[in-house]
Write a protein that holds these residues in place. Structure first.
Motif, PDB file in Angstrom:
ATOM      1  N   ARG A   1      -3.841   8.900  -3.027  1.00  0.00           N
ATOM      2  CA  ARG A   1      -3.577   7.489  -2.159  1.00  0.00           C
ATOM      3  C   ARG A   1      -2.408   6.490  -3.066  1.00  0.00           C
ATOM      4  N   ILE A   2      -2.858   6.871  -4.232  1.00  0.00           N
ATOM      5  CA  ILE A   2      -1.650   6.311  -5.386  1.00  0.00           C
ATOM      6  C   ILE A   2      -0.479   6.894  -5.780  1.00  0.00           C
ATOM      7  N   THR A   3      -0.553   8.084  -5.119  1.00  0.00           N
ATOM      8  CA  THR A   3       1.290   9.029  -5.459  1.00  0.00           C
ATOM      9  C   THR A   3       2.579   8.271  -4.055  1.00  0.00           C
ATOM     10  N   ALA A   4       1.125   8.012  -3.034  1.00  0.00           N
ATOM     11  CA  ALA A   4       2.169   8.084  -1.747  1.00  0.00           C
ATOM     12  C   ALA A   4       2.023   6.325  -2.147  1.00  0.00           C
ATOM     13  N   ALA A   5       1.913   5.432  -2.374  1.00  0.00           N
ATOM     14  CA  ALA A   5       2.075   4.053  -3.075  1.00  0.00           C
ATOM     15  C   ALA A   5       2.878   3.604  -4.045  1.00  0.00           C
ATOM     16  N   LEU A   6       3.114   4.454  -4.844  1.00  0.00           N
ATOM     17  CA  LEU A   6       4.368   4.609  -6.095  1.00  0.00           C
ATOM     18  C   LEU A   6       5.418   5.221  -4.898  1.00  0.00           C
ATOM     19  N   VAL A   7       4.957   6.764  -4.849  1.00  0.00           N
ATOM     20  CA  VAL A   7       7.018   6.696  -3.255  1.00  0.00           C
ATOM     21  C   VAL A   7       7.006   5.291  -3.116  1.00  0.00           C
ATOM     22  N   ASP A   8       6.302   4.592  -2.078  1.00  0.00           N
ATOM     23  CA  ASP A   8       6.808   3.439  -1.449  1.00  0.00           C
ATOM     24  C   ASP A   8       6.786   2.706  -2.804  1.00  0.00           C
ATOM     25  N   GLY A   9       6.346   2.504  -3.756  1.00  0.00           N
ATOM     26  CA  GLY A   9       7.196   1.147  -4.797  1.00  0.00           C
ATOM     27  C   GLY A   9       7.921   1.875  -5.172  1.00  0.00           C
ATOM     28  N   ALA A  10       8.732   2.763  -5.587  1.00  0.00           N
ATOM     29  CA  ALA A  10      10.305   3.475  -6.082  1.00  0.00           C
ATOM     30  C   ALA A  10      11.510   3.155  -5.311  1.00  0.00           C
ATOM     31  N   ARG A  11      10.488   3.862  -4.243  1.00  0.00           N
ATOM     32  CA  ARG A  11      12.099   3.697  -3.000  1.00  0.00           C
ATOM     33  C   ARG A  11      12.347   2.094  -2.634  1.00  0.00           C
ATOM     34  N   ARG A  12      11.650   1.275  -2.882  1.00  0.00           N
ATOM     35  CA  ARG A  12      11.907  -0.374  -2.652  1.00  0.00           C
ATOM     36  C   ARG A  12      12.652  -0.944  -3.794  1.00  0.00           C
ATOM     37  N   LEU A  13      11.964   0.061  -5.006  1.00  0.00           N
ATOM     38  CA  LEU A  13      12.564  -1.013  -6.511  1.00  0.00           C
ATOM     39  C   LEU A  13      13.803  -0.394  -6.927  1.00  0.00           C
ATOM     40  N   GLY A  14      14.321   1.396  -6.075  1.00  0.00           N
ATOM     41  CA  GLY A  14      15.457   1.993  -6.627  1.00  0.00           C
ATOM     42  C   GLY A  14      15.073   2.590  -7.638  1.00  0.00           C
ATOM     43  N   ARG A  15      13.878   2.880  -8.300  1.00  0.00           N
ATOM     44  CA  ARG A  15      13.450   3.310 -10.002  1.00  0.00           C
ATOM     45  C   ARG A  15      12.120   3.788 -10.176  1.00  0.00           C
TER      46      ARG A  15
ATOM     47  N   GLY B   1       8.979   5.119 -13.411  1.00  0.00           N
ATOM     48  CA  GLY B   1       8.951   4.709 -14.431  1.00  0.00           C
ATOM     49  C   GLY B   1       7.905   3.305 -14.703  1.00  0.00           C
ATOM     50  N   VAL B   2       8.556   3.295 -16.717  1.00  0.00           N
ATOM     51  CA  VAL B   2       8.343   1.837 -16.656  1.00  0.00           C
ATOM     52  C   VAL B   2       8.349   0.276 -15.512  1.00  0.00           C
ATOM     53  N   ALA B   3       8.964   0.661 -15.229  1.00  0.00           N
ATOM     54  CA  ALA B   3       9.203  -0.492 -14.287  1.00  0.00           C
ATOM     55  C   ALA B   3       8.302  -0.918 -13.125  1.00  0.00           C
ATOM     56  N   LEU B   4       7.931   0.431 -12.914  1.00  0.00           N
ATOM     57  CA  LEU B   4       6.867   1.084 -11.510  1.00  0.00           C
ATOM     58  C   LEU B   4       5.649   0.839 -11.688  1.00  0.00           C
ATOM     59  N   LYS B   5       4.988   0.020 -11.683  1.00  0.00           N
ATOM     60  CA  LYS B   5       3.020  -0.168 -11.981  1.00  0.00           C
ATOM     61  C   LYS B   5       2.271  -0.120 -10.875  1.00  0.00           C
ATOM     62  N   ASP B   6       1.688   0.589 -11.083  1.00  0.00           N
ATOM     63  CA  ASP B   6      -0.068   0.992  -9.679  1.00  0.00           C
ATOM     64  C   ASP B   6      -0.735  -0.183  -9.674  1.00  0.00           C
TER      65      ASP B   6
ATOM     66  N   LEU C   1       1.412  -4.867  -1.288  1.00  0.00           N
ATOM     67  CA  LEU C   1       1.455  -5.657  -2.448  1.00  0.00           C
ATOM     68  C   LEU C   1       0.228  -4.377  -3.323  1.00  0.00           C
ATOM     69  N   THR C   2       0.428  -3.204  -2.952  1.00  0.00           N
ATOM     70  CA  THR C   2      -0.377  -2.059  -3.171  1.00  0.00           C
ATOM     71  C   THR C   2       0.856  -1.902  -5.015  1.00  0.00           C
ATOM     72  N   ILE C   3       1.722  -2.298  -5.203  1.00  0.00           N
ATOM     73  CA  ILE C   3       2.650  -2.136  -5.724  1.00  0.00           C
ATOM     74  C   ILE C   3       3.270  -3.251  -6.233  1.00  0.00           C
ATOM     75  N   GLU C   4       3.515  -2.759  -8.100  1.00  0.00           N
ATOM     76  CA  GLU C   4       4.477  -4.168  -8.519  1.00  0.00           C
ATOM     77  C   GLU C   4       4.793  -4.300  -9.029  1.00  0.00           C
TER      78      GLU C   4
END
Length: 269
Positions: free
Chosen positions: A227-241, A243-248, A264-267
């Motif tokens: 679930r954490i990984t899936a949320a990070l995938v969603d966030g990375a695709r929205r942000l475009g990167r 790493g340090v710019a992507l918070k779980d 709201l699952t990704i900051e």
């Protein structure tokens, strides 16, 4: 000089072991007791057994064919097996740089899919053998068909950065590397996940997100890690990167009863 009572192990000296309830909540070695100026024989033997298990986990080779057969059942396509430039386990341990570069990636076909998954032996092939199938299956469920996925790649004698070469060869947008973590004296079969958006050689740890300590029942469970990984995938695709710019913040979101997949699952910052 210690008295005979002081020299006895804690669980014997007082009749009841006051540390017993605490040990049930941690794999750390606590309240070991004393036998003279040393540890009780039981604790020394436990330490030696844990050290042997850690050494075995590092040196035991991964049965890549067995993992491939297991992963083929998940319907992601026939897994492809690749290796790093490290010729054997000894060289892999002595030369980390060789574990970061591929020997030959000609077996890979560019797929231009959304997600690529690499299952790497890392420093604990045992962890991959014990938990690899269960974690990949949980990831497939958590991603829930939202993205296209390339056939899994199994990498031997592999370090995390080998995935950057694999991801570039596959042409995937986001790469998920599942790798055996360095064994410790408490856990010898823990997996880690490293997520890299737009993978390519030269990416650094600052470009990745890591989820570690995956080894149920005592560590992180497959479903939680997925679930954490899936949320990070969603966030990375929205942000475009990544790493340090992507918070779980998926755990906090779950505590606040925010549904999985909610924005709201990704900051990001």
């Amino acid at each position: 000089m210690s008295t005979p009572e002081q020299s006895r192990p804690a669980e014997l000296a007082g009749g009841d072991d006051i540390w017993a309830s605490m040990r049930r909540t941690t794999q750390a070695r606590i309240g070991l007791g004393r036998a003279g100026n040393s540890l009780p024989s039981r604790r020394v033997l436990e330490f030696q057994a844990a050290h042997a298990a850690a050494r075995d986990a590092v040196h035991e080779p991964l049965d890549a064919d067995a993992i491939a057969e297991s992963l083929a059942e998940l319907g992601l396509g026939r897994p492809v097996i690749v290796t790093s430039r490290a010729s054997d386990r000894g060289e892999y341990l002595r030369r980390p740089d060789l574990g970061r570069t591929p020997e030959d990636l000609s077996a890979l076909t560019e797929s231009a899919t959304d997600i690529g998954i690499v299952i790497a032996d890392g420093l604990s092939p045992r962890a991959v053998a014990d938990h690899g199938h269960g974690l990949v299956a949980a990831l497939v469920d958590a991603l829930d068909g939202r993205y296209t996925m390339a056939p899994p790649v199994i990498a031997t004698q592999a370090r995390v950065a080998l995935g950057d070469h694999i991801g570039e060869a596959l042409g995937v947008t986001t790469l998920i590397v599942i790798i055996g973590e360095r064994p410790g004296l408490s856990v010898a079969d823990s997996l880690g996940i490293y997520l890299t958006h737009l993978p390519r050689p030269g990416r650094t740890d600052a470009d990745r997100n890591c989820i570690s300590n995956i080894h149920p029942p005592d560590g992180l469970h497959y479903d939680v890690a997925a679930r954490i990984t899936a949320a990070l995938v969603d966030g990375a695709r929205r942000l475009g990167r990544s790493g340090v710019a992507l918070k779980d913040s998926s755990r906090r979101a779950a505590q606040e009863n925010i549904g999985d997949g909610d924005d709201l699952t990704i900051e990001t910052s």
